[in-house]
Design a protein around this motif. Structure first.
Motif, mmCIF file in Angstrom:
data_model
loop_
_atom_site.group_PDB
_atom_site.id
_atom_site.type_symbol
_atom_site.label_atom_id
_atom_site.label_comp_id
_atom_site.label_asym_id
_atom_site.label_seq_id
_atom_site.Cartn_x
_atom_site.Cartn_y
_atom_site.Cartn_z
ATOM 1 N N THR A 163 0.824 -1.208 0.000
ATOM 2 C CA THR A 163 0.000 0.000 0.000
ATOM 3 C C THR A 163 0.860 1.261 0.000
ATOM 4 N N LEU A 164 1.916 1.267 0.808
ATOM 5 C CA LEU A 164 2.767 2.456 0.865
ATOM 6 C C LEU A 164 3.425 2.733 -0.481
ATOM 7 N N SER A 170 1.269 6.418 -6.923
ATOM 8 C CA SER A 170 0.135 7.192 -7.454
ATOM 9 C C SER A 170 0.359 8.694 -7.257
ATOM 10 N N LEU A 171 1.259 9.043 -6.345
ATOM 11 C CA LEU A 171 1.550 10.471 -6.128
ATOM 12 C C LEU A 171 2.689 10.963 -7.017
ATOM 13 N N ASN A 186 11.044 3.744 6.780
ATOM 14 C CA ASN A 186 10.113 3.011 7.629
ATOM 15 C C ASN A 186 10.648 1.659 8.103
ATOM 16 N N ARG B 52 -7.755 -0.342 -10.224
ATOM 17 C CA ARG B 52 -6.294 -0.450 -10.251
ATOM 18 C C ARG B 52 -5.752 -0.333 -11.684
ATOM 19 N N LEU B 57 -1.820 0.704 -11.561
ATOM 20 C CA LEU B 57 -1.144 -0.185 -10.615
ATOM 21 C C LEU B 57 -1.142 -1.630 -11.107
ATOM 22 N N VAL B 82 -3.193 10.701 -11.451
ATOM 23 C CA VAL B 82 -4.399 10.165 -10.829
ATOM 24 C C VAL B 82 -4.187 10.154 -9.316
ATOM 25 N N MET B 84 -5.289 8.808 -5.550
ATOM 26 C CA MET B 84 -5.963 7.588 -5.088
ATOM 27 C C MET B 84 -6.004 7.532 -3.561
ATOM 28 N N PHE B 86 -6.722 4.724 -0.597
ATOM 29 C CA PHE B 86 -6.750 3.266 -0.488
ATOM 30 C C PHE B 86 -7.657 2.801 0.647
ATOM 31 N N ALA B 88 -6.768 0.370 2.811
ATOM 32 C CA ALA B 88 -5.918 0.291 4.000
ATOM 33 C C ALA B 88 -5.375 1.689 4.293
ATOM 34 N N TYR B 89 -5.096 1.953 5.566
ATOM 35 C CA TYR B 89 -4.495 3.239 5.908
ATOM 36 C C TYR B 89 -3.147 3.321 5.207
ATOM 37 N N SER B 90 -2.954 4.373 4.448
ATOM 38 C CA SER B 90 -1.770 4.403 3.591
ATOM 39 C C SER B 90 -0.898 5.630 3.821
ATOM 40 N N LEU B 91 -1.117 6.329 4.932
ATOM 41 C CA LEU B 91 -0.263 7.495 5.192
ATOM 42 C C LEU B 91 1.160 7.012 5.476
ATOM 43 N N PHE B 92 2.134 7.785 5.034
ATOM 44 C CA PHE B 92 3.526 7.413 5.278
ATOM 45 C C PHE B 92 3.816 7.640 6.769
ATOM 46 N N ARG B 151 -4.267 14.304 0.528
ATOM 47 C CA ARG B 151 -3.023 13.985 -0.182
ATOM 48 C C ARG B 151 -3.298 13.690 -1.660
ATOM 49 N N ALA B 152 -4.394 12.964 -1.883
ATOM 50 C CA ALA B 152 -4.746 12.630 -3.267
ATOM 51 C C ALA B 152 -5.171 13.871 -4.041
#
Lengths: 274, 359
Positions: A163-164, A170-171, A186, B52, B57, B82, B84, B86, B88-92, B151-152
């Motif tokens: 996911t990360l 995507s960014l 990480n 996806r 992706l 694009v 997106m 997600f 699942a929690y996808s924050l860095f 963020r998206a």
């Protein structure tokens, strides 16, 4: 849990801690005691063996070579293993068992057997490439794979790599950025742990270096032990202290997100041994 | 927030297989500029695969992805423009909220000051400007998804993709964030594809809902149409609750337990069939005639849903659901003998269990 039971557990823990501490510290204490003995009966304590360390150029060369080997081994191991493990997780998860097996294989092969296999390769390298002691790092990279793999695997399991990386892709991030800016920070602690294990292993390696005729730290210590046991033991104690220092440094780096604690490191060691 | 106008997105004849499994089977879908389309379907129906493929992706085995008139089928994810969010929690985890939001801008070489300004602006949009300096672990699940949305959006993408962004949240936060997403989407005017398996979510948020099954679209249309005029038995059963009542088709109508109901497609051949009747079309008869009959039975459960209640009635050989205002259900607790009435709305029919569309 009742108070009495808790007390018993507490006592048990302290006893285990003391026994484990004694197991490690008594031999080191004995080595330190030996390295500070004066010459002759009833002689006073002296640090002359410690001071003499720098009087042996071969020993210094061995120390420098081992430190260089430790650094090269750690860096190349990370450069090989981190991208491979991340890529396998992202794109080839079916290969993860195969990669794990390959990485753990060196554990099952005695060092002396490795030497037999490596001997002709090193002979060829000596003739055609280089006979520098630093070429030992090729063998050491293989040797540290199981430990480094386990440490890195624990770190990667603690984050959602897929996911990360997809989020950063995507960014607008390219694969190098994903690796360098997102994954590596990480699993920083896992990387440090893998590096530490590699450094510790390389600094303590004797069999391969001795049999391939490369004078690293351990080979020099053994060699010196035949002529001056006091200095030899002083160096051995110093190298142990250096390893402990690394552990302490590691615990300072183990802060913030993605940290892997020392107990995780112990778990890694246990799982590797198992 | 200055945004570009929404762009058209086209998925054309997309195919995707995973070994022997066909995830997408000739999927075609056009999303109008600024429109929010929700793809709805059971697990494994291919909705996430479609998203996806649009994100880049995954690679399609066949077909095209066209964004704003440009074929991007072979363009890598990081160059598709694009945004997106997600499931699942996808924050860095190693970055605070504003750094997360600014990451995409950094990838686009936006200067540090401008980056931070825009990150805070978008965080403001999702109501989290005060949380800009918090790490993901210091935010709740809902807040994390709002930061992920910010963020998206921060990169001002051409298309926004939402992959079940609410599924990990509790019901209350989910409902609030759903409305928030819609508000932001309308404010920004961005073309959006929202994937979910939650029909309530899809019906509430989307301009159009696409119901998917086995890799293809069963129906695509406005939420009200999908609910009231399902195109296939699968849609009828997947979206909302449906009673499967055995009956007989005769000259464009189906007779169900003595009640004649018109068919959605009246040219269906005569013969036995299963009528798909919504619980809202079933009510409790107001007269006191409880003489034995095909629609007389015993209430076995009453589920209180707030303004409405769902009454389960055992007719002997079959159990029927009836949904009505709570006040109407109040006089019929479990154990009460009741007579049902079926409103003669046009219904779909199925010929047998899980049969393909035949009406």
């Amino acid at each position: 849990m009742t108070g009495a039971r808790r007390l018993k557990l507490q006592v048990f823990r302290v006893v285990v801690l003391l026994l484990a501490g004694a197991f490690f510290l008594v031999p080191i204490g004995a080595m330190f005691e030996f390295s500070t003995r004066g010459v002759g009966d009833n002689a006073a304590r002296t640090l002359s063996s410690w001071k003499q360390i720098f009087d042996y150029p071969d020993l210094i060369a061995g120390i420098v070579a081992s430190l260089q080997l430790a650094a090269i081994t750690s860096l190349v191991m990370l450069a090989l293993l981190v991208p491979t493990m991340v890529w396998v997780r992202l794109k080839l998860p079916k290969l993860s068992r195969v990669i794990e097996l390959i990485c753990l294989l060196p554990l099952t092969i005695p060092a002396i057997v490795l030497v037999v296999g490596l001997w002709p390769i090193y002979q060829w390298m000596g003739n055609n490439f280089s006979d520098s002691i630093l070429t030992l790092s090729f063998a050491y990279i293989i040797l540290v794979l199981p430990y480094a793999y386990r440490a890195l695997d624990a770190g990667l399991s603690a984050i959602d790599v897929k996911t990360l990386s997809e989020a950063s892709r995507s960014l607008g991030a390219g694969w190098f950025t994903v690796m360098w800016r997102i994954i590596v920070p990480n699993i920083r602690s896992a990387i440090l742990n893998a590096s530490f294990l590699s450094v510790a292993l390389v600094l303590g390696e004797y069999t391969i270096a001795q049999n391939l005729l490369y004078p690293n730290l351990q080979v020099e210590i053994v060699s010196l032990g035949r002529t001056n046991a006091g200095v030899s033991i002083a160096v051995a104690v110093a190298s142990l202290l250096f390893a402990f220092l690394l552990l302490v440094l590691l615990s300072f780096f183990n802060r913030g997100p993605g940290r892997l604690r020392l107990k995780d490191l112990q778990q890694v060691m246990r799982s590797v041994k198992a | 927030m200055a945004e570009r106008a929404g762009v058209e997105v086209r998925l054309e004849n997309l195919h995707r297989r995973y070994g022997p499994v066909t995830a997408l089977n000739d999927l075609s879908l056009t999303i109008a500029p600024g429109e929010l389309v929700a793809l709805l379907g059971p697990s494994g129906c291919g909705k996430t695969t479609a998203l996806r493929l649009l994100a880049g992706l995954e690679e399609a085995d066949g077909g095209r992805v066209v964004i704003d008139g440009n074929d991007v089928t072979t363009v890598p994810a990081n160059r598709r423009d694009v945004g997106m969010v997600f499931q699942a929690y996808s924050l860095f985890p190693h970055m605070v909220a504003w750094e997360n939001v600014a990451f995409g801008l950094q990838m686009r070489k936006v200067g540090t000051d401008e980056r931070k300004r825009r990150a805070l602006e978008v965080l403001e949009l999702v109501g989290l400007a005060d949380y800009a300096n918090r790490y993901a672990t210091q935010l709740s699940g809902g807040q994390q998804q709002r930061v992920a949305l910010a963020r998206a959006l921060a990169i001002r993408p051409k298309v926004l993709l939402l992959d079940e962004p609410l599924s990990a949240l509790d019901a209350k936060v989910r409902s609030r964030l759903r409305d928030e997403i819609r508000r932001v989407q309308l404010e920004v005017g961005i073309t959006t594809l929202f994937v979910t398996h939650d029909q309530e979510e899809a019906l509430a948020i989307a301009d159009r809902v696409g119901v998917m099954q086995a890799g293809h679209l069963e129906q695509l249309g406005p939420p009200t149409l999908v609910y009231t005029r399902p195109a296939t038995p699968f849609v009828a059963e997947f979206v909302g609750l449906t009673n499967r009542l055995p009956g007989t088709v005769k000259r464009g109508t189906v007779e169900v337990r003595g009640t004649e109901l018109p068919l959605v497609q009246p040219n269906a051949p005569d013969g036995p069939a299963i009528a798909l009747v919504r619980p809202e079309a079933v009510s409790l008869a107001t007269d006191a005639d409880m003489a034995p009959g095909p629609l007389v039975g015993t209430v076995i459960a009453v589920a209180f849903l707030g303004a409405t209640s769902r009454v389960t009635v055992d007719l002997g050989d079959i159990t029927v659901l009836a949904q009505m205002p709570t006040s109407a259900a109040a006089g019929s607790p479990a154990g009460t003998r009741v007579r049902l009435a079926i409103r003669p709305d046009p219904v779909l029919i199925a010929r047998e269990e899980k049969a393909p569309v035949d009406a």
